[in-house]
Every structure is written in structure tokens, then in C-alpha cells.
Motif scaffolding. Sequence first.
Motif, PDB file in Angstrom:
ATOM      1  N   THR A  38       0.814  -1.212   0.000  1.00 50.22           N
ATOM      2  CA  THR A  38       0.000   0.000   0.000  1.00 50.22           C
ATOM      3  C   THR A  38       0.850   1.266   0.000  1.00 50.22           C
ATOM      4  N   ILE A  39       2.125   1.144  -0.338  1.00 45.37           N
ATOM      5  CA  ILE A  39       3.007   2.309  -0.251  1.00 45.37           C
ATOM      6  C   ILE A  39       2.659   3.370  -1.294  1.00 45.37           C
ATOM      7  N   CYS A  40       2.049   2.987  -2.409  1.00 47.50           N
ATOM      8  CA  CYS A  40       1.728   3.945  -3.462  1.00 47.50           C
ATOM      9  C   CYS A  40       0.253   4.364  -3.438  1.00 47.50           C
ATOM     10  N   ASP A  41      -0.454   4.103  -2.362  1.00 47.48           N
ATOM     11  CA  ASP A  41      -1.859   4.486  -2.292  1.00 47.48           C
ATOM     12  C   ASP A  41      -2.029   5.992  -2.306  1.00 47.48           C
ATOM     13  N   HIS A  42      -1.143   6.720  -1.675  1.00 45.64           N
ATOM     14  CA  HIS A  42      -1.259   8.173  -1.576  1.00 45.64           C
ATOM     15  C   HIS A  42       0.003   8.836  -2.123  1.00 45.64           C
ATOM     16  N   GLU A  43       0.287   8.587  -3.397  1.00 44.64           N
ATOM     17  CA  GLU A  43       1.485   9.184  -3.972  1.00 44.64           C
ATOM     18  C   GLU A  43       1.242  10.666  -4.251  1.00 44.64           C
ATOM     19  N   PRO A  44       2.283  11.477  -4.219  1.00 44.19           N
ATOM     20  CA  PRO A  44       2.112  12.924  -4.382  1.00 44.19           C
ATOM     21  C   PRO A  44       1.662  13.277  -5.794  1.00 44.19           C
ATOM     22  N   ARG A  45       0.909  14.381  -5.908  1.00 47.22           N
ATOM     23  CA  ARG A  45       0.419  14.828  -7.207  1.00 47.22           C
ATOM     24  C   ARG A  45       1.489  15.602  -7.974  1.00 47.22           C
ATOM     25  N   LYS A  46       2.369  16.277  -7.281  1.00 45.12           N
ATOM     26  CA  LYS A  46       3.438  17.034  -7.917  1.00 45.12           C
ATOM     27  C   LYS A  46       4.784  16.449  -7.512  1.00 45.12           C
ATOM     28  N   ILE A  47       5.664  16.329  -8.479  1.00 47.03           N
ATOM     29  CA  ILE A  47       7.013  15.849  -8.205  1.00 47.03           C
ATOM     30  C   ILE A  47       7.960  17.014  -8.450  1.00 47.03           C
ATOM     31  N   THR A  48       8.683  17.404  -7.439  1.00 46.55           N
ATOM     32  CA  THR A  48       9.600  18.528  -7.534  1.00 46.55           C
ATOM     33  C   THR A  48      10.994  18.021  -7.848  1.00 46.55           C
ATOM     34  N   VAL A  49      11.580  18.566  -8.890  1.00 50.41           N
ATOM     35  CA  VAL A  49      12.944  18.202  -9.266  1.00 50.41           C
ATOM     36  C   VAL A  49      13.827  19.384  -8.934  1.00 50.41           C
ATOM     37  N   MET A  50      14.846  19.157  -8.157  1.00 52.15           N
ATOM     38  CA  MET A  50      15.717  20.239  -7.692  1.00 52.15           C
ATOM     39  C   MET A  50      17.097  20.144  -8.343  1.00 52.15           C
TER      40      MET A  50
ATOM     41  N   LEU B 157      23.004  22.119 -19.977  1.00 52.26           N
ATOM     42  CA  LEU B 157      22.794  21.656 -21.346  1.00 52.26           C
ATOM     43  C   LEU B 157      22.498  20.159 -21.383  1.00 52.26           C
ATOM     44  N   SER B 158      23.101  19.391 -20.499  1.00 52.86           N
ATOM     45  CA  SER B 158      22.845  17.949 -20.489  1.00 52.86           C
ATOM     46  C   SER B 158      21.426  17.635 -20.030  1.00 52.86           C
ATOM     47  N   ASN B 159      20.813  18.508 -19.246  1.00 48.93           N
ATOM     48  CA  ASN B 159      19.435  18.299 -18.822  1.00 48.93           C
ATOM     49  C   ASN B 159      18.424  18.766 -19.861  1.00 48.93           C
ATOM     50  N   LEU B 160      18.831  19.673 -20.740  1.00 55.13           N
ATOM     51  CA  LEU B 160      17.904  20.291 -21.683  1.00 55.13           C
ATOM     52  C   LEU B 160      18.154  19.906 -23.135  1.00 55.13           C
TER      53      LEU B 160
END
Length: 67
Positions: A19-31, A36-39
Motif C-alpha cells: 500500500t506504499i503507493c496508495d497516496h502518492e504525491p500529485r506534484k514531483i519537484t525536481v531540484m 545543457l545535459s538536462n535540456l
Amino acid sequence: MTEAGLFVQWMKMDEPKSTICDHEPRKITVMTSLTLSNLWGMFVLLAAGYVISLFLLCFEVLSVCTY
């Protein structure tokens, strides 16, 4: 069986973390920082769009000149 909660109970007994994924977050924040390698994918799509649009423009000009 489902309404009585037996299925959920059996899943909890079978896998304790089922049941670990029953309440997964709606927004995922990437910090991560924007580098250039990311884009690179965004720039590839931009360049592909420019190439396709230039090709279509040349095709239109050549097709008008042949008539």
C-alpha cells in the motif's frame, strides 16, 4: 471479498509494502540545475522543428514555381 476487506488484508499480509503507493504525491519537484545535459532534448526538438519547417517552406516555393 473486496467489500469485506479480505483482499486488502491478504495483500498486506503477502507484501507488507503493497500500500506504499496508495497516496502518492500529485506534484514531483525536481531540484536540479538547468544545464545543457538536462535540456538537450528540448533543443533537439527545436532544431527538428526548424528543419522540418524550412523543408516545407522550400517545398511550397518549389511547388508554386512549377505551376
